[in-house]
Design an enzyme around this catalytic site. Structure first.
Site, PDB file in Angstrom:
ATOM      1  N   GLY A   1       0.763  -1.242   0.000  1.00  0.00           N
ATOM      2  CA  GLY A   1       0.000   0.000   0.000  1.00  0.00           C
ATOM      3  C   GLY A   1       0.788   1.281   0.000  1.00  0.00           C
TER       4      GLY A   1
ATOM      5  N   GLU B   1       4.397  -6.030   1.135  1.00  0.00           N
ATOM      6  CA  GLU B   1       3.842  -6.431  -0.162  1.00  0.00           C
ATOM      7  C   GLU B   1       3.637  -5.248  -1.099  1.00  0.00           C
ATOM      8  OE1 GLU B   1       0.242  -8.089   1.324  1.00  0.00           O
ATOM      9  OE2 GLU B   1       1.097 -10.069   1.589  1.00  0.00           O
TER      10      GLU B   1
ATOM     11  N   GLY C   1       3.137  -3.233  -4.415  1.00  0.00           N
ATOM     12  CA  GLY C   1       2.761  -3.470  -5.813  1.00  0.00           C
ATOM     13  C   GLY C   1       3.049  -2.203  -6.588  1.00  0.00           C
TER      14      GLY C   1
ATOM     15  N   ARG D   1      -8.592   4.410 -13.671  1.00  0.00           N
ATOM     16  CA  ARG D   1      -8.363   5.014 -12.364  1.00  0.00           C
ATOM     17  C   ARG D   1      -8.936   6.438 -12.211  1.00  0.00           C
ATOM     18  NH1 ARG D   1      -4.161   5.901 -10.230  1.00  0.00           N
ATOM     19  NH2 ARG D   1      -4.691   5.134  -8.167  1.00  0.00           N
TER      20      ARG D   1
ATOM     21  N   CYS E   1     -17.530   5.459 -24.686  1.00  0.00           N
ATOM     22  CA  CYS E   1     -18.851   6.086 -24.647  1.00  0.00           C
ATOM     23  C   CYS E   1     -19.350   6.341 -23.240  1.00  0.00           C
ATOM     24  CB  CYS E   1     -19.837   5.225 -25.427  1.00  0.00           C
ATOM     25  SG  CYS E   1     -19.380   5.178 -27.146  1.00  0.00           S
TER      26      CYS E   1
HETATM   27  N1  LLP Z   1      -1.284  -6.658  -0.342  1.00  0.00           N
HETATM   28  C1  LLP Z   1      -2.628  -6.765  -0.303  1.00  0.00           C
HETATM   29  C2  LLP Z   1      -3.236  -7.752   0.577  1.00  0.00           C
HETATM   30  C3  LLP Z   1      -3.401  -5.962  -1.138  1.00  0.00           C
HETATM   31  O1  LLP Z   1      -4.722  -6.059  -1.091  1.00  0.00           O
HETATM   32  C4  LLP Z   1      -2.784  -5.013  -1.995  1.00  0.00           C
HETATM   33  C5  LLP Z   1      -3.558  -4.162  -2.884  1.00  0.00           C
HETATM   34  C6  LLP Z   1      -1.378  -4.952  -1.994  1.00  0.00           C
HETATM   35  C7  LLP Z   1      -0.666  -5.784  -1.143  1.00  0.00           C
HETATM   36  C8  LLP Z   1      -0.614  -4.027  -2.896  1.00  0.00           C
HETATM   37  O2  LLP Z   1      -0.923  -2.681  -2.678  1.00  0.00           O
HETATM   38  P1  LLP Z   1      -0.032  -1.545  -3.393  1.00  0.00           P
HETATM   39  O3  LLP Z   1       1.349  -1.636  -2.789  1.00  0.00           O
HETATM   40  O4  LLP Z   1      -0.021  -1.827  -4.841  1.00  0.00           O
HETATM   41  O5  LLP Z   1      -0.725  -0.289  -3.063  1.00  0.00           O
HETATM   42  N2  LLP Z   1      -6.919  -0.450  -7.867  1.00  0.00           N
HETATM   43  C9  LLP Z   1      -6.484   0.453  -6.809  1.00  0.00           C
HETATM   44  C10 LLP Z   1      -5.570  -0.237  -5.835  1.00  0.00           C
HETATM   45  C11 LLP Z   1      -6.135  -1.510  -5.247  1.00  0.00           C
HETATM   46  C12 LLP Z   1      -5.187  -2.185  -4.306  1.00  0.00           C
HETATM   47  C13 LLP Z   1      -5.683  -3.530  -3.915  1.00  0.00           C
HETATM   48  N3  LLP Z   1      -4.841  -4.221  -3.005  1.00  0.00           N
HETATM   49  C14 LLP Z   1      -5.829   1.659  -7.470  1.00  0.00           C
HETATM   50  O6  LLP Z   1      -5.726   1.685  -8.687  1.00  0.00           O
HETATM   51  O7  LLP Z   1      -5.435   2.601  -6.791  1.00  0.00           O
END
Ligand code: LLP
Length: 439
Positions: free
Chosen positions: A248, A290, A292, A330, A360
């Site tokens: 996150g 974690e 992403g 987004r 559209c």
């Molecule tokens: N770990 C868990 C359990 C998660 O649910 C998530 C993201 C991550 C790690 C990775 O989070 P990151 O480091 O990428 O923020 N679609 C949304 C974001 C959804 C995130 C869902 N879970 C957006 O475009 O902002």
């Protein structure tokens, strides 16, 4: 810095990424085009490794595949020493087909199906993060008591409200993810897990949301996990050897956004883990994070070609591009803000425009009100920070073709995902007669 680390302009004013002019990439692969800069990817993955080596050597960095997952990325993640978090049978299948080591895969999800769990067990993945009691019912039936056993973490909900968009909050009391500490639900799951012979409870996990740039909520999460661990040790005698405050950590999207340094994040998480371990009398466990978005987000740039330019006098100038919400939902979904630059030349003048997509929906706007040089049909617009949750959430809305993806490094480009073709749109048409063969 919102642009990939290799971004520059050449003498004729063209944007260059990874040593390759964007115009050359577009000539070969068309638009919309997603460009990933390998140097930025490696630098981000390495920044995590170095930061944790410095602040907490017993750390595990798990890349969250939901941000963007493709087989070409897997060797890069693997060689950086990362693990991989998957959240579906699809992600698991892709990781397997891409040759990612199963023992470094972690399986997440709030409603894993029996088929998905069976695939995970069959492939021998490293760890399952148990989200709920139904999942425990399934695992109890599926994991043999006399087999090698399965490592599990329990996902708890610490009831922490981080500052992010409501759709991205996951650690508040009213959430579909994990089991609430406060209600005793999480403790009941611990009691059950220790009673299931095939499962080994390694520790506790919480993920409070995404695109969080403050460090305090992560420290609070770590603290809540240790407090819960101490209570479980007192009640059931279980000592965790892993604590995971999830992912996150955010990134900048526009030039004024805070920089969000990976080292500062690692330091904050590590410091709170060391302090909490000491306070609650634990040896420092493995600390799992974690990320992403913060690994792939800054490495990706989306490139679009300008088509229609529509002036509504005194109201707005719409610059319509050949992509939009089908490849990047987004802005429409979260009100996410992006910046952009003219990629094929340096332009003159500056005017406030709105970059709209071609789909559209009136809400299909990529950037509302951005100052850009005077644009002409045919110009190329590049959007940085597009590496996470754009392609991953892409759709075929309006039967759009998903874009091509190229990876650039050292002046070379590799096509890593081809653009969809019209025939791909027919691939699942169960009743369509097979077209006559041409040979
Ligand atoms: N770990 C868990 C359990 C998660 O649910 C998530 C993201 C991550 C790690 C990775 O989070 P990151 O480091 O990428 O923020 N679609 C949304 C974001 C959804 C995130 C869902 N879970 C957006 O475009 O902002």
């Amino acid at each position: 810095m919102v642009w990939p680390v290799t971004t520059e302009r050449d003498r004729s004013g063209r944007l260059v990424i990874g040593g390759v002019p964007v115009t050359a990439l577009v000539e070969e692969y068309g638009t919309p085009l997603y460009i990933y800069d390998e140097a930025t990817l490696r630098e981000r993955a390495d920044a995590y490794r170095r930061a944790f080596a410095r602040h907490y050597p017993r750390a595990r960095v798990v890349y969250a595949g939901k941000a963007y997952m493709a087989t070409w990325l897997l060797p890069l993640l693997e060689s950086a020493g990362l693990w991989l978090d998957v959240v579906s049978g699809g992600e698991l299948y892709l990781a397997h087909r891409g040759g990612f080591p199963a023992e470094r895969i972690v399986f997440h999800g709030n409603n894993k199906t029996p088929d998905e769990l069976a695939l995970a067990l069959q492939l021998g993945i490293g760890e399952v993060v148990v989200d709920n009691h139904h999942e425990l019912d399934l695992l109890e039936r599926m994991v043999p008591a006399d087999g090698p056993g399965l490592d599990v973490l329990l996902r708890v909900n610490p009831g922490i409200d981080a500052h992010t968009h409501a759709y991205r909050k996951t650690g508040i009391v009213d959430s579909k993810f994990g089991l609430l500490i406060e209600s005793g639900d999480a403790a009941r799951a611990v009691e059950r897990i220790v009673g299931i012979p095939g499962l080994r409870l390694r520790g506790y996990h919480a993920h409070i949301g995404s695109q969080i740039v403050e460090l305090e909520p992560f420290a609070a999460t770590v603290d809540a996990l240790f407090r819960f661990a101490a209570a479980m040790r007192d009640r059931f005698g279980v000592v965790p050897d892993q604590i995971s405050p999830g992912g996150g950590f955010g990134i900048p999207y526009e030039s004024g956004d805070p920089e969000a340094a990976i080292d500062a994040y690692a330091e904050a998480v590590a410091r709170s883990a060391l302090a909490a371990a000491e306070r609650w009398g634990f040896a420092p466990p493995v600390l799992t994070v974690e990320p992403g978005r913060s690994i792939v987000g800054p490495a990706g740039v989306a490139v679009y070609r300008v088509g229609t330019i529509k002036d509504i006098p005194g109201v707005r100038r719409y610059v319509c591009v050949d992509g939009g919400m089908a490849d990047n939902i987004r802005p429409a979904l979260y009100g996410a803000r992006y910046t952009a630059a003219l990629a094929n030349r340096t332009g003159e003048g500056e005017a406030l425009v709105t970059i709209a997509g071609k789909y559209c929906e009136s809400g299909d706007v990529l950037i509302k009100d951005i100052a850009l040089p005077t644009l002409e049909p045919g110009d190329l617009i590049a959007l940085p920070a597009a590496g996470a949750y754009c392609l991953a959430m892409a759709s075929n809305y309006n039967l759009a073709l998903r874009p091509a993806v190229v990876a650039v490094a050292g002046g070379e480009a590799r096509l890593v995902q081809r653009r969809e073709r019209y025939e791909d749109l027919l691939a699942r048409e169960a009743l369509l007669a097979t077209p006559p063969r041409s040979d």
